[in-house]
Design a protein around this motif. Structure first.
Motif, PDB file in Angstrom:
ATOM      1  N   VAL A  33       0.857  -1.177   0.000  1.00  0.00           N
ATOM      2  CA  VAL A  33       0.000   0.000   0.000  1.00  0.00           C
ATOM      3  C   VAL A  33       0.900   1.235   0.000  1.00  0.00           C
ATOM      4  O   VAL A  33       1.670   1.440   0.934  1.00  0.00           O
ATOM      5  N   GLN A  34       0.806   1.998  -1.064  1.00  0.00           N
ATOM      6  CA  GLN A  34       1.460   3.295  -1.116  1.00  0.00           C
ATOM      7  C   GLN A  34       0.458   4.286  -0.527  1.00  0.00           C
ATOM      8  O   GLN A  34      -0.606   4.513  -1.104  1.00  0.00           O
ATOM      9  N   VAL A  35       0.773   4.839   0.622  1.00  0.00           N
ATOM     10  CA  VAL A  35      -0.171   5.667   1.366  1.00  0.00           C
ATOM     11  C   VAL A  35      -0.743   6.789   0.515  1.00  0.00           C
ATOM     12  O   VAL A  35      -1.966   6.982   0.464  1.00  0.00           O
ATOM     13  N   GLN A  36       0.103   7.527  -0.160  1.00  0.00           N
ATOM     14  CA  GLN A  36      -0.382   8.677  -0.934  1.00  0.00           C
ATOM     15  C   GLN A  36      -1.302   8.239  -2.077  1.00  0.00           C
ATOM     16  O   GLN A  36      -2.299   8.902  -2.356  1.00  0.00           O
ATOM     17  N   GLU A  37      -0.974   7.138  -2.732  1.00  0.00           N
ATOM     18  CA  GLU A  37      -1.838   6.655  -3.811  1.00  0.00           C
ATOM     19  C   GLU A  37      -3.183   6.193  -3.268  1.00  0.00           C
ATOM     20  O   GLU A  37      -4.237   6.507  -3.836  1.00  0.00           O
ATOM     21  N   ALA A  38      -3.174   5.453  -2.178  1.00  0.00           N
ATOM     22  CA  ALA A  38      -4.429   4.986  -1.590  1.00  0.00           C
ATOM     23  C   ALA A  38      -5.296   6.172  -1.189  1.00  0.00           C
ATOM     24  O   ALA A  38      -6.490   6.232  -1.531  1.00  0.00           O
ATOM     25  N   LEU A  39      -4.722   7.126  -0.499  1.00  0.00           N
ATOM     26  CA  LEU A  39      -5.466   8.302  -0.057  1.00  0.00           C
ATOM     27  C   LEU A  39      -5.970   9.117  -1.243  1.00  0.00           C
ATOM     28  O   LEU A  39      -7.123   9.580  -1.241  1.00  0.00           O
ATOM     29  N   ARG A  40      -5.153   9.251  -2.275  1.00  0.00           N
ATOM     30  CA  ARG A  40      -5.565   9.998  -3.466  1.00  0.00           C
ATOM     31  C   ARG A  40      -6.762   9.340  -4.143  1.00  0.00           C
ATOM     32  O   ARG A  40      -7.747  10.008  -4.482  1.00  0.00           O
ATOM     33  N   ARG A  41      -6.730   8.035  -4.302  1.00  0.00           N
ATOM     34  CA  ARG A  41      -7.833   7.323  -4.958  1.00  0.00           C
ATOM     35  C   ARG A  41      -9.117   7.358  -4.122  1.00  0.00           C
ATOM     36  O   ARG A  41     -10.203   7.565  -4.653  1.00  0.00           O
ATOM     37  N   ALA A 124      -8.285  -2.629  -5.813  1.00  0.00           N
ATOM     38  CA  ALA A 124      -9.053  -2.804  -4.580  1.00  0.00           C
ATOM     39  C   ALA A 124     -10.031  -1.643  -4.400  1.00  0.00           C
ATOM     40  O   ALA A 124     -11.220  -1.850  -4.135  1.00  0.00           O
ATOM     41  N   VAL A 125      -9.557  -0.417  -4.578  1.00  0.00           N
ATOM     42  CA  VAL A 125     -10.433   0.754  -4.429  1.00  0.00           C
ATOM     43  C   VAL A 125     -11.530   0.728  -5.487  1.00  0.00           C
ATOM     44  O   VAL A 125     -12.697   0.989  -5.186  1.00  0.00           O
ATOM     45  N   GLN A 126     -11.186   0.381  -6.707  1.00  0.00           N
ATOM     46  CA  GLN A 126     -12.205   0.303  -7.769  1.00  0.00           C
ATOM     47  C   GLN A 126     -13.262  -0.751  -7.432  1.00  0.00           C
ATOM     48  O   GLN A 126     -14.448  -0.536  -7.641  1.00  0.00           O
ATOM     49  N   GLY A 127     -12.840  -1.870  -6.886  1.00  0.00           N
ATOM     50  CA  GLY A 127     -13.786  -2.899  -6.470  1.00  0.00           C
ATOM     51  C   GLY A 127     -14.716  -2.406  -5.384  1.00  0.00           C
ATOM     52  O   GLY A 127     -15.918  -2.706  -5.393  1.00  0.00           O
ATOM     53  N   TRP A 128     -14.185  -1.626  -4.447  1.00  0.00           N
ATOM     54  CA  TRP A 128     -15.025  -1.072  -3.390  1.00  0.00           C
ATOM     55  C   TRP A 128     -16.025  -0.072  -3.960  1.00  0.00           C
ATOM     56  O   TRP A 128     -17.168  -0.022  -3.530  1.00  0.00           O
ATOM     57  N   ILE A 129     -15.606   0.706  -4.954  1.00  0.00           N
ATOM     58  CA  ILE A 129     -16.525   1.655  -5.598  1.00  0.00           C
ATOM     59  C   ILE A 129     -17.638   0.905  -6.319  1.00  0.00           C
ATOM     60  O   ILE A 129     -18.795   1.318  -6.307  1.00  0.00           O
ATOM     61  N   GLU A 130     -17.312  -0.221  -6.930  1.00  0.00           N
ATOM     62  CA  GLU A 130     -18.284  -0.984  -7.711  1.00  0.00           C
ATOM     63  C   GLU A 130     -19.233  -1.818  -6.859  1.00  0.00           C
ATOM     64  O   GLU A 130     -20.244  -2.303  -7.356  1.00  0.00           O
TER      65      GLU A 130
END
Length: 170
Positions: A33-41, A124-130
């Motif tokens: 997990v890259q913190v900045q990328e996760a938070l940005r998404r 993972a974030v896209q899956g949560w959005i979907e």
């Protein structure tokens, strides 16, 4: 309650990990997990509002990264990977509320999203959005902080175990 978003590489059900499409043929067992990328998404999704199933969720304020919530997320991902289960409750019945309380994070609200088999934080974030319930959880304006973790295990059903823990301090 188990929430799962079907992904292209799990289209074959229980045989998913051996029935991957050519585009997603790899069984992913490592992640970070890259913190900045996760938070940005996550915050980009919150900033624009989302359609979570049939429900429209308005834009929500950005979340702040919290190291304690990340530690809680990591602990649950590690436990699922080591013991090869995928659930919001541990085999002993321990819930997100109990895990956060044990961390001494003083909260008025706590929530959790899980994902399994995703190779990147983006998927993972896209899956949560979907997923309507995950999306509603992520878009909930009550939450002010977040931590995300992923643990991989080649000896497990899903390969990668993602946990997002959302919180609001008292």
């Amino acid at each position: 309650m188990l929430h799962f978003v079907p992904r292209p590489w799990v289209a074959c059900g229980l045989l998913a990990l051996t029935c991957a499409s050519a585009a997603d043929a790899a069984f992913h067992t490592s992640c970070s997990v890259q913190v900045q990328e996760a938070l940005r998404r996550i915050n980009a999704a919150r900033a624009h509002g989302q359609r979570c199933g049939w429900r429209s969720m308005p834009p929500a304020p950005p979340l702040r990264w919290d190291a304690t919530l990340q530690t809680v997320a990591f602990g649950h991902s590690r436990d699922m990977a080591r013991r090869n289960y995928f659930d919001h409750r541990s085999p002993e019945g321990r819930t997100i509320t109990e895990r956060v309380r044990a961390s001494r994070y003083k909260f008025s609200a706590a929530g959790e999203n899980l994902a399994g088999g995703d190779p990147t934080v983006a998927s993972a974030v896209q899956g949560w959005i979907e997923s309507p319930s995950h999306c509603e959880n992520m878009m909930n304006p009550r939450y002010q902080e977040v931590g995300v973790a992923c643990v991989g295990s080649a000896k497990s059903q899903w390969g990668t175990y993602w946990t997002m823990v959302l919180g609001r301090r008292r």
